[in-house]
Structures are given as C-alpha cells and as structure tokens.
Scaffold this active site. Structure first.
Site, PDB file in Angstrom:
ATOM      1  N   ARG A  60      11.671   2.320 -61.055  1.00  0.00           N
ATOM      2  CA  ARG A  60      10.714   2.653 -62.123  1.00  0.00           C
ATOM      3  C   ARG A  60      10.927   4.089 -62.600  1.00  0.00           C
ATOM      4  O   ARG A  60      10.814   4.387 -63.789  1.00  0.00           O
ATOM      5  CB  ARG A  60       9.280   2.459 -61.625  1.00  0.00           C
ATOM      6  N   HIS A 110      -3.634   8.514 -60.700  1.00  0.00           N
ATOM      7  CA  HIS A 110      -2.899   7.636 -59.783  1.00  0.00           C
ATOM      8  C   HIS A 110      -1.533   8.206 -59.411  1.00  0.00           C
ATOM      9  O   HIS A 110      -0.672   7.477 -58.932  1.00  0.00           O
ATOM     10  CB  HIS A 110      -2.731   6.239 -60.390  1.00  0.00           C
TER      11      HIS A 110
HETATM   12  P1  OAD Z   1      -3.271  -3.468 -66.830  1.00  0.00           P
HETATM   13  O1  OAD Z   1      -1.930  -4.115 -66.860  1.00  0.00           O
HETATM   14  O2  OAD Z   1      -4.268  -3.985 -65.877  1.00  0.00           O
HETATM   15  O3  OAD Z   1      -3.931  -3.561 -68.276  1.00  0.00           O
HETATM   16  C1  OAD Z   1      -3.255  -3.161 -69.427  1.00  0.00           C
HETATM   17  C2  OAD Z   1      -4.188  -3.309 -70.620  1.00  0.00           C
HETATM   18  O4  OAD Z   1      -3.510  -2.843 -71.764  1.00  0.00           O
HETATM   19  C3  OAD Z   1      -4.638  -4.750 -70.906  1.00  0.00           C
HETATM   20  O5  OAD Z   1      -6.045  -4.777 -71.119  1.00  0.00           O
HETATM   21  C4  OAD Z   1      -3.874  -5.105 -72.182  1.00  0.00           C
HETATM   22  O6  OAD Z   1      -4.620  -5.967 -73.031  1.00  0.00           O
HETATM   23  C5  OAD Z   1      -3.713  -3.751 -72.838  1.00  0.00           C
HETATM   24  N1  OAD Z   1      -2.553  -3.643 -73.717  1.00  0.00           N
HETATM   25  C6  OAD Z   1      -1.341  -4.238 -73.607  1.00  0.00           C
HETATM   26  N2  OAD Z   1      -0.537  -3.895 -74.619  1.00  0.00           N
HETATM   27  C7  OAD Z   1      -1.245  -3.036 -75.394  1.00  0.00           C
HETATM   28  C8  OAD Z   1      -0.971  -2.327 -76.605  1.00  0.00           C
HETATM   29  N3  OAD Z   1       0.206  -2.402 -77.213  1.00  0.00           N
HETATM   30  N4  OAD Z   1      -1.953  -1.546 -77.120  1.00  0.00           N
HETATM   31  C9  OAD Z   1      -3.154  -1.448 -76.521  1.00  0.00           C
HETATM   32  N5  OAD Z   1      -3.471  -2.095 -75.388  1.00  0.00           N
HETATM   33  C10 OAD Z   1      -2.532  -2.872 -74.833  1.00  0.00           C
HETATM   34  O7  OAD Z   1      -3.019  -1.905 -66.640  1.00  0.00           O
HETATM   35  P2  OAD Z   1      -4.058  -0.771 -66.187  1.00  0.00           P
HETATM   36  O8  OAD Z   1      -5.428  -1.081 -66.683  1.00  0.00           O
HETATM   37  O9  OAD Z   1      -3.458   0.526 -66.549  1.00  0.00           O
HETATM   38  O10 OAD Z   1      -2.863   1.210 -60.270  1.00  0.00           O
HETATM   39  O11 OAD Z   1      -4.029  -0.943 -64.628  1.00  0.00           O
HETATM   40  C11 OAD Z   1      -4.829  -0.110 -63.844  1.00  0.00           C
HETATM   41  C12 OAD Z   1      -4.166   0.149 -62.524  1.00  0.00           C
HETATM   42  O12 OAD Z   1      -3.837  -1.091 -61.894  1.00  0.00           O
HETATM   43  C13 OAD Z   1      -2.823   0.868 -62.605  1.00  0.00           C
HETATM   44  O13 OAD Z   1      -2.968   2.273 -62.717  1.00  0.00           O
HETATM   45  C14 OAD Z   1      -2.186   0.495 -61.316  1.00  0.00           C
HETATM   46  C15 OAD Z   1      -2.503  -0.977 -61.330  1.00  0.00           C
HETATM   47  O14 OAD Z   1      -2.532  -1.621 -60.105  1.00  0.00           O
HETATM   48  C16 OAD Z   1      -2.289   1.389 -59.078  1.00  0.00           C
HETATM   49  O15 OAD Z   1      -1.190   0.948 -58.825  1.00  0.00           O
HETATM   50  C17 OAD Z   1      -3.140   2.160 -58.124  1.00  0.00           C
END
Ligand code: OAD
Length: 234
Positions: A60, A110
């Site tokens: 990554r 994170h």
């Molecule tokens: P997720 O993969 O859970 O969510 C990503 C979000 O971005 C979703 O709600 C999608 O709908 C949205 N999305 C996708 N493409 C997009 C775009 N082009 N424009 C706007 N929105 C878009 O990722 P996170 O919420 O960041 O933590 O995940 C939170 C944490 O879970 C991460 O930091 C990581 C993971 O496990 C750890 O590893 C501790």
C-alpha cells in the site's frame, strides 16, 4: 451554505481518495473484501503472521507513488489557506494525498503509511521504504518496526485534541466516510451536542446519514470543490 462559520472540523475517509485510485474498505471489491480485517488490521494478526502484515502495508505504501491528489484534496487545501476562522482537518486515511494536495495541517487519526512505529522504543519516524526485510529502528536499532497505522483494538491518535475541537466547532463536515468505525463515526454526535451545524458529503447515504442536518450526495471531486467555493463566498 453561507460563510458564516468560525470554527470548522472536517473529517475525511477513504471516499475522498477513491477517485485518485485508492481502494475504499467497504465497497464491493474493496480492501475488506480482498483481505480479512483480523489478519491485516489487528495486533493479533500481526503477532500471528508479521510477514503478511508487513507486506500488505509495504504494497500500500509503494502504491502511493502511482496515485495523485484529486480536486477534493486540493479544495480542502484551498479552504485551509483562505478560510479566516479555525479549521481542523482530521483524516482516517493513511495515504498522503491531503498533504500532496497542499494541506499543511492534517491530523491522521489512524496513522500514516509513510511512518514507522518501533514496537521496542515506541519511536514514530517518517518511513518511505519497505519493512518486510526488518530494517533497524533509526533510534534504538532494534529490528522492531511496524506500520504506524492504528489497528482495531488500538487507540487512534490525538483524540484529546479532536474532541476539544469538536466541542468548540460551529460546523462539522464529514466527507467520504461510511460511518462504520468508531470513534470517528461518533464525531457528528459530539459536534451536534456542542450546537454545531453538521454536513455530510458522500457518494451515497452513510450508516450515520440521519445524524446530520444536511447530506449532499455525489462524487467528492465535484461536491467538495463546490462546497469550498460556497464557504469562501465565491
Ligand atoms: P469505507 O470504505 O468504510 O467508506 C468509504 C465511503 O466513501 C463510503 O461511504 C462510500 O460511499 C464513499 N465513497 C466512495 N467513493 C466516493 C467518492 N468518489 N466520493 C465521495 N464518497 C465516496 O472507508 P472509511 O469510512 O474511511 O480504519 O473507513 C473507516 C475506517 O475503516 C478506515 O480508516 C480503516 C477502515 O477499517 C482502520 O483500518 C483502523
């Protein structure tokens, strides 16, 4: 949305980097479909199979060379430069696209792919290379470096500072995050309790959408520059 705010907290997640070509976690085909969370994002997984985990983060980290910030990252950097009040940008992302987009002050709750944490002396140091070959810690020389990434079961960074900002903010904006992971998923409620207006910018409604005063749906590369333009009174 008018420019009548003075203290803004912005939380970003994987969605802001999706259009730069970085996989999100929970979408179809996302990182958590390709890998088991327990294997690559927990201290127990690391203890069981350190090579697997080091290699996962080495790949990554190396992949960051092939991506670039998109208009959403750049718009937040513009907001940081031009907004006259307080702005705290908190990201759950471990990539460096906010910095490369021009943001100077980013709080990586994170952790960061380009940082190493020494399991022996707890030093955190900038790190651009691989870790699979067990390079020595730059401070104590022990071959104990691990990715400086917060795993499940570990405490995210700088929570005191984040809660302080949430308690004082008058606008909280959540961008591109699914609202599935705490404590970040609870920030909207903290901000509301403090009386802040709350806005979600996301591709689709997140798990916590109903907690926000306003939700705007669309790709971050479009929605974020549009919102920043409004905030700066353009
Ligand atoms: P997720 O993969 O859970 O969510 C990503 C979000 O971005 C979703 O709600 C999608 O709908 C949205 N999305 C996708 N493409 C997009 C775009 N082009 N424009 C706007 N929105 C878009 O990722 P996170 O919420 O960041 O933590 O995940 C939170 C944490 O879970 C991460 O930091 C990581 C993971 O496990 C750890 O590893 C501790």
């Amino acid at each position: 949305m008018s420019a009548n705010f003075h203290r803004i907290v912005i939380l970003t997640g994987a969605g802001i980097s999706a259009e730069s070509g970085i996989d999100t976690f929970r979408s179809a085909g996302g990182l958590w479909e390709q890998h088991r969370v327990e294997d690559v994002a927990t201290p127990e997984g690391f203890a069981r199979n350190p090579d697997l985990v080091l290699n996962f983060y080495d790949m990554r980290r190396a992949a960051l060379a092939n991506v670039a910030p998109n208009p959403a990252h750049m718009a937040l950097a513009r907001l940081e430069r031009e907004f006259r009040g307080d702005l705290l940008l908190v990201t759950q992302n471990v990539d460096d696209l906010h910095e490369r987009g021009g943001s100077a002050r980013v709080l990586h709750m994170h952790g960061e792919l380009k940082s190493a944490l020494c399991a022996s002396c707890e030093t955190r140091a900038p790190w651009l290379d691989a870790m699979l070959h067990r390079p020595p810690c730059p401070v104590c020389q022990a071959p104990s470096l691990r990715p400086d990434v917060v795993w499940f079961g570990e405490m995210p960074y700088q929570m005191g500072r984040i809660y302080q900002a949430l308690e004082a903010c008058d606008l909280f904006v959540s961008i591109g995050t699914s609202g599935a992971v705490y404590p970040a998923a609870g920030f909207v409620q903290e901000a509301r309790a403090a009386g802040a207006r709350t806005l979600e910018l996301n591709l689709e409604p997140s798990e916590g959408s109903s907690l926000f005063h306003d939700t705007r749906l669309g790709p971050a590369s479009v929605m974020v520059p549009q919102w920043v333009e409004e905030m700066l009174g353009g």
